[in-house]
Scaffold this active site. Sequence first.
Site, PDB file in Angstrom:
ATOM      1  CB  CYS A  31     -11.824  -5.413  58.235  1.00  0.00           C
ATOM      2  SG  CYS A  31     -12.882  -5.989  59.536  1.00  0.00           S
ATOM      3  NE  ARG A  71     -10.918  -4.460  52.159  1.00  0.00           N
ATOM      4  CZ  ARG A  71     -10.506  -5.398  51.326  1.00  0.00           C
ATOM      5  NH1 ARG A  71     -10.445  -5.147  50.046  1.00  0.00           N
ATOM      6  NH2 ARG A  71     -10.150  -6.588  51.759  1.00  0.00           N
ATOM      7  CD1 TRP A 126     -19.496  -5.890  57.265  1.00  0.00           C
ATOM      8  CD2 TRP A 126     -18.672  -7.847  57.961  1.00  0.00           C
ATOM      9  NE1 TRP A 126     -20.480  -6.843  57.121  1.00  0.00           N
ATOM     10  CE2 TRP A 126     -20.003  -8.054  57.536  1.00  0.00           C
ATOM     11  CE3 TRP A 126     -17.948  -8.942  58.446  1.00  0.00           C
ATOM     12  CZ2 TRP A 126     -20.623  -9.297  57.569  1.00  0.00           C
ATOM     13  CZ3 TRP A 126     -18.566 -10.184  58.479  1.00  0.00           C
ATOM     14  CH2 TRP A 126     -19.891 -10.345  58.044  1.00  0.00           C
ATOM     15  CG  ASN A 154      -9.116  -7.766  56.656  1.00  0.00           C
ATOM     16  OD1 ASN A 154     -10.181  -8.249  57.036  1.00  0.00           O
ATOM     17  ND2 ASN A 154      -8.765  -7.740  55.386  1.00  0.00           N
ATOM     18  N   GLY A 155      -9.341  -9.939  59.382  1.00  0.00           N
ATOM     19  CA  GLY A 155      -9.361 -11.403  59.360  1.00  0.00           C
ATOM     20  C   GLY A 155     -10.044 -11.929  60.611  1.00  0.00           C
ATOM     21  CD  GLU A 171     -27.404 -10.076  40.625  1.00  0.00           C
ATOM     22  OE1 GLU A 171     -27.159 -11.029  41.383  1.00  0.00           O
ATOM     23  OE2 GLU A 171     -26.838  -8.971  40.745  1.00  0.00           O
ATOM     24  CE  LYS A 203     -27.180  -6.323  43.157  1.00  0.00           C
ATOM     25  NZ  LYS A 203     -26.574  -7.515  42.860  1.00  0.00           N
ATOM     26  CD  GLU A 255     -26.805  -6.964  47.271  1.00  0.00           C
ATOM     27  OE1 GLU A 255     -25.849  -7.202  48.003  1.00  0.00           O
ATOM     28  OE2 GLU A 255     -26.771  -7.180  46.037  1.00  0.00           O
ATOM     29  CG  HIS A 287     -44.125 -28.066  42.752  1.00  0.00           C
ATOM     30  ND1 HIS A 287     -44.827 -29.238  42.586  1.00  0.00           N
ATOM     31  CD2 HIS A 287     -43.841 -27.615  41.508  1.00  0.00           C
ATOM     32  CE1 HIS A 287     -44.933 -29.498  41.284  1.00  0.00           C
ATOM     33  NE2 HIS A 287     -44.350 -28.526  40.613  1.00  0.00           N
ATOM     34  CE  LYS A 339     -18.121  -3.959  45.003  1.00  0.00           C
ATOM     35  NZ  LYS A 339     -19.396  -4.260  44.328  1.00  0.00           N
TER      36      LYS A 339
END
Length: 591
Positions: free
Chosen positions: A2, A27, A72, A98-99, A468, A472, A475, A491, A586
């Site tokens: 948010c 965001r 968000w 926001n929160g 990483e 990528k 996402e 294994h 983000k």
Amino acid sequence: MCGIVGYIGEFNALMASMEGLQNLEYRGYDSAGVAFDKNNSIQIYKTKGRVRDLKLKLQETHASLSIGHTRWATHGEANDINAHPHSSRDGRFVLVHNGIIENYQRLKLMYVKEYPFISQTDTEVIVQLIEYFSKEMTVPESIRKTMSLLEGSYACLILDREHLDRIYFIKDKSPLLIGKSTLGMSFSSDITGLMDYANEYMILEDKSFGVVTAKEIELYDVIGLKLSLDFKPISIKKEDIDKHTYTHYMLKEIHEQPMMVRNLIDRYFIKDEVNISKRLLHQIRQSDKINFVACGSSMYASYYAKYYFEKLCGIPCEVFCASELVYSTPLITKRPFFIFFSQSGETADCIAVMKKCKKQGYPTLTITNTKESSMVHLSKYYLDLYAGKEIAVASTKAYTAMIVVSAILARAVHMSKTNIKNNLKAVSLAMEKVLENEEVYKGIAKEIKDSSDAFFIGRGMDYWTSLEAALKLKEIAYIHTEAFPSGELKHGPIALIHKDTPVLAIITQEGTNRITRSNLMETASRGAKTFVISTKDLASLDDDIILPNVAHYLSGLISALVVQLIAYYAALYKNNDIDKPKNLAKSVTVE
Ligand code: F6R
């Protein structure tokens, strides 16, 4: 998660908020909304979707104050009703938040159970409580009273229909900045939402409360004591967040990496010596263990940092996932040092750990790309990644910048004569070469884009890059991808290999070249479609991607670009929204 914005002043406040929201959209982008004054009333427009969808609903008008929100979703699905702003029962108060309010259900039952609640959000209770208390108190008192009851995190901007010459604000744990110019005051969750309408900014402290008019700011702590104002100049400019001719921010940011490395050399070296605060270096040298704390890509970059500090400086290190560390009590040594990596500087999980460190008096260093952030504000030391603003949700240049800064810092702590500066120059040139081969990455991306599962394997550093790489591909290309140390496959996970499952091996280290190739063969024998990314000195003739050689400990900086581009093109061929992938944001400002 948010973003909130606000403006009051001589410019058109509605436009100011819309521009701020556009800059903050990375965001959160499930829904968007604004509230502004018109004919002595408050108008609210909100919608599921993007800021561009909100724009379609709006008509041009001039407003003298406004607040806005890009969401968000946490409580309640993304729809028009749950979108912010929310208003009180009688419509007098309108709020963006926001929160997360953790005790919202209890507060509803205790104070406002007769009130009609329209949304499924945790936010609505805040605005209803303000109205409830305002029946018997002044507005500032009712806002402060509400604030004292809230548990969780919040940055809120509040409009009062009876006083349309001011914006109230409260803040705890979620970020909030005030911007100032001679023509008005603005608010934003981060600096990019301020840059068009302010030339100075101030980061608000937790548990602060206040009110701004077009000309004045009053700032108080939770018990009502006046706080002093501490503004700094805004240095970020519009061109810093321009996409130029690139189709996506992510592609631009991938291409900025050679320049980022050169820039870090310029920033951190004076001739051949590293220029970092002696106090910081001394304190790290005194420590008996370095604890790295981060999330996601930043955590994966920390594995490189651990390697550099252990190898070069001989200091034991451990990497912690911030969200785990908050709720665990590992054995802490006598002289610990905590290093936090965060591109945004706002990650709530990291902030929660940092606050615990602060309580215990442990020294903390934040390595971030956002100097105007809460983590910089809270931590004892700070080092900049100087990567330039990263807009695409998937981190690229900030991730590699973390590895570069770690190597430089470890070199400075150790006072070693390793010629890291020249090695980094070579990395920058090698990165440029890697970027010339996009056709090859496109080819691989085409081959794997429709797979439901994929695997990256490697050992040591190549395993960290694999982590990483898998993130990528997950996402942005929405392919279920796992990373494994290549020896681990047999294994258990090798049971998942079937005909044409893509398995990509990263091979940049001599000591593990042969064994990783054997492990890859084991998957090929079970039908996997295999790909090899190797360095020139280790390459076999039929390897798919051959990387230029650089110092072995920096090779992860080169392979990172390749895996970023493979993910980018796989996402592009699937027509995904690359810069704003689904379900993500983000800045992760909730725990
Ligand atoms: C992945 C990504 C995330 C972040 C993580 C931590 O591309 O960007 O995994 O690395 O959310 O965020 P920061 O670095 O802002 O603390």
